[in-house]
Motif scaffolding. Structure first.
Motif, short mmCIF file in Angstrom:
data_model
loop_
_atom_site.label_atom_id
_atom_site.label_comp_id
_atom_site.label_asym_id
_atom_site.label_seq_id
_atom_site.Cartn_x
_atom_site.Cartn_y
_atom_site.Cartn_z
N LEU A 206 46.79 -71.57 53.67
CA LEU A 206 47.67 -71.92 54.79
C LEU A 206 46.85 -72.72 55.80
O LEU A 206 46.48 -72.23 56.87
CB LEU A 206 48.26 -70.66 55.40
N ALA A 207 46.55 -73.96 55.42
CA ALA A 207 45.79 -74.89 56.25
C ALA A 207 44.40 -74.34 56.60
O ALA A 207 43.79 -74.77 57.57
CB ALA A 207 46.55 -75.25 57.53
N GLY A 208 43.90 -73.41 55.80
CA GLY A 208 42.60 -72.84 56.06
C GLY A 208 42.61 -71.63 56.98
O GLY A 208 41.58 -70.98 57.17
N TYR A 209 43.77 -71.30 57.55
CA TYR A 209 43.86 -70.16 58.46
C TYR A 209 44.06 -68.84 57.72
O TYR A 209 43.93 -67.77 58.31
CB TYR A 209 45.01 -70.37 59.44
N GLY A 210 44.38 -68.91 56.48
CA GLY A 210 44.57 -67.73 55.66
C GLY A 210 44.95 -68.15 54.26
O GLY A 210 45.25 -69.33 54.02
N GLY A 211 44.94 -67.21 53.35
CA GLY A 211 45.31 -67.57 51.99
C GLY A 211 44.94 -66.50 50.99
O GLY A 211 44.38 -65.46 51.32
N VAL A 212 45.25 -66.79 49.72
CA VAL A 212 44.98 -65.89 48.61
C VAL A 212 44.47 -66.73 47.44
O VAL A 212 45.00 -67.81 47.16
CB VAL A 212 46.24 -65.12 48.17
N THR A 213 43.43 -66.23 46.78
CA THR A 213 42.93 -66.85 45.56
C THR A 213 42.90 -65.80 44.47
O THR A 213 42.48 -64.67 44.68
CB THR A 213 41.50 -67.41 45.77
N LEU A 214 43.35 -66.20 43.28
CA LEU A 214 43.31 -65.32 42.12
C LEU A 214 42.89 -66.15 40.92
O LEU A 214 43.53 -67.15 40.59
CB LEU A 214 44.68 -64.68 41.86
N GLY A 215 41.78 -65.78 40.30
CA GLY A 215 41.30 -66.52 39.15
C GLY A 215 40.20 -65.78 38.43
O GLY A 215 39.70 -64.75 38.90
N TRP A 216 39.80 -66.32 37.26
CA TRP A 216 38.75 -65.69 36.48
C TRP A 216 37.40 -65.84 37.16
O TRP A 216 36.65 -64.87 37.29
CB TRP A 216 38.72 -66.30 35.09
N ARG A 217 37.07 -67.04 37.62
CA ARG A 217 35.80 -67.25 38.31
C ARG A 217 35.80 -66.60 39.68
O ARG A 217 34.82 -66.01 40.11
CB ARG A 217 35.52 -68.74 38.48
N GLU A 218 36.90 -66.74 40.39
CA GLU A 218 36.96 -66.35 41.80
C GLU A 218 37.32 -64.89 42.02
O GLU A 218 37.09 -64.34 43.10
CB GLU A 218 37.99 -67.21 42.54
N GLY A 219 37.92 -64.24 41.02
CA GLY A 219 38.44 -62.90 41.21
C GLY A 219 39.65 -62.92 42.12
O GLY A 219 40.39 -63.91 42.17
N ILE A 222 41.34 -62.32 49.45
CA ILE A 222 42.33 -62.37 50.52
C ILE A 222 41.62 -62.89 51.76
O ILE A 222 40.64 -62.30 52.22
CB ILE A 222 42.94 -60.99 50.80
N ASP A 223 42.12 -63.99 52.29
CA ASP A 223 41.48 -64.68 53.42
C ASP A 223 42.37 -64.56 54.65
O ASP A 223 43.55 -64.90 54.61
CB ASP A 223 41.29 -66.15 53.03
N ILE A 224 41.78 -64.07 55.73
CA ILE A 224 42.48 -64.00 57.02
C ILE A 224 41.60 -64.64 58.07
O ILE A 224 40.50 -64.15 58.36
CB ILE A 224 42.81 -62.55 57.42
N ALA A 225 42.04 -65.77 58.62
CA ALA A 225 41.32 -66.50 59.68
C ALA A 225 39.91 -66.87 59.25
O ALA A 225 39.01 -67.02 60.09
CB ALA A 225 41.28 -65.68 60.95
N GLY A 226 39.71 -67.08 57.95
CA GLY A 226 38.39 -67.48 57.46
C GLY A 226 37.59 -66.35 56.89
O GLY A 226 36.75 -66.54 56.02
N GLY A 227 37.81 -65.12 57.36
CA GLY A 227 37.15 -63.96 56.80
C GLY A 227 37.83 -63.55 55.50
O GLY A 227 39.05 -63.59 55.40
N ALA A 228 37.04 -63.19 54.50
CA ALA A 228 37.63 -62.91 53.19
C ALA A 228 37.07 -61.64 52.59
O ALA A 228 35.89 -61.35 52.69
CB ALA A 228 37.39 -64.09 52.25
N ILE A 229 37.96 -60.91 51.94
CA ILE A 229 37.59 -59.81 51.05
C ILE A 229 37.79 -60.32 49.63
O ILE A 229 38.86 -60.86 49.30
CB ILE A 229 38.46 -58.58 51.29
N ARG A 230 36.76 -60.15 48.80
CA ARG A 230 36.90 -60.61 47.41
C ARG A 230 36.45 -59.53 46.45
O ARG A 230 35.40 -58.92 46.63
CB ARG A 230 36.10 -61.87 47.15
N LEU A 231 37.25 -59.32 45.42
CA LEU A 231 36.91 -58.43 44.32
C LEU A 231 36.62 -59.30 43.11
O LEU A 231 37.49 -60.02 42.62
CB LEU A 231 38.06 -57.47 44.03
#
Length: 252
Positions: A206-219, A222-231
């Protein structure tokens, strides 16, 4: 609904606020917050062999904590490569303090980033690296945000946006930037929803302000205001805002 909101609040407090608070304490206790960037060490961290002693082609991606208070929650990423037999390494950064943001050989290839030692995010040598270097050079030359004034520390485009664009353009580079690489998900080409570089997932930004990534490489990230939790399932680990990665290293 109230229960859902309560769970969401606890998730934000435990997953985002608490790790950043702990990182801030560690950052200030280590004396990094008040370091003078003008006199900070930018010498080689000794991660690379002298070019004359290493004939093979080389590709490296490095990440190091950013300058002063920004180091609480963010890293700066850069790219280094050397064609086979080349007499020197070539380094590319994307910065705010030059006339044009894409900067070549502004610092030692494996230099400390204003006193902070880098970690290796990706390493490739030999014939495989030699095949990818021309593609990397094409990706750098075609990066769409290379004009004066294009750099924005947050939410991007910044140094991490630039390196992520290269990874997207050269999917053979089997690398994932750290979750601390704030700005990596900024939609540099205007696409808020895209496939991940390997084609095995998706990234919504969302223009870099938040988002979600799901993939094999990336796992799952969850991104909120640039801070991210990744599994990370591929290389089992969890990455937390401010504190970084716990588990298997990104580069193994």
């Amino acid at each position: 609904m109230r229960r859902v909101l309560t769970l969401l609040l606890w998730f934000l407090l435990i997953g985002f606020v608490l790790p950043i608070a702990v990182s801030a304490v560690l950052h200030y206790a280590g004396g990094h917050a008040n370091a003078d960037w003008r006199t900070a060490d930018r010498s080689s961290a000794g991660l690379l062999t002298e070019p004359a002693q290493h004939h093979d082609a080389v590709i490296r991606i490095y990440a190091a904590r950013t300058v002063r208070w920004r180091g609480i929650f963010a890293v700066h990423c850069w790219l280094v490569y050397k064609p086979e037999g080349a007499p020197a390494y070539t380094r590319y950064d994307y910065t705010a303090w030059t006339e044009l943001p894409v900067r070549m050989n502004g610092y030692a290839a494996d230099g400390r980033w204003f006193g902070r030692a880098p970690e290796t995010v990706y390493a490739l040598d030999g014939a495989a690296a030699a095949r990818l270097i021309p593609k990397i050079e094409d990706a750098i030359a075609s990066y769409p945000l290379s004009a004066a004034g294009d750099y924005h520390a947050w939410p991007g485009p910044n140094s991490n946006t630039f390196i992520q664009a290269i990874l997207d353009a050269v999917p053979e580079i089997d690398a994932t930037l750290p979750a601390l690489a704030i700005g990596k998900d900024h939609p540099y080409d205007g696409r808020w929803l895209r496939r991940t570089a390997d084609g095995a997932g998706f990234r919504l930004s969302l223009a870099g302000y938040g988002g979600v990534t799901l993939g094999w490489r990336e796992g799952l990230a969850i991104d909120i205001a640039g801070g991210a939790i990744r599994l990370d399932v591929r290389r089992p680990a969890i990455e937390l805002p401010g504190l970084g990665r716990f588990g298997m290293a990104l580069q193994s």
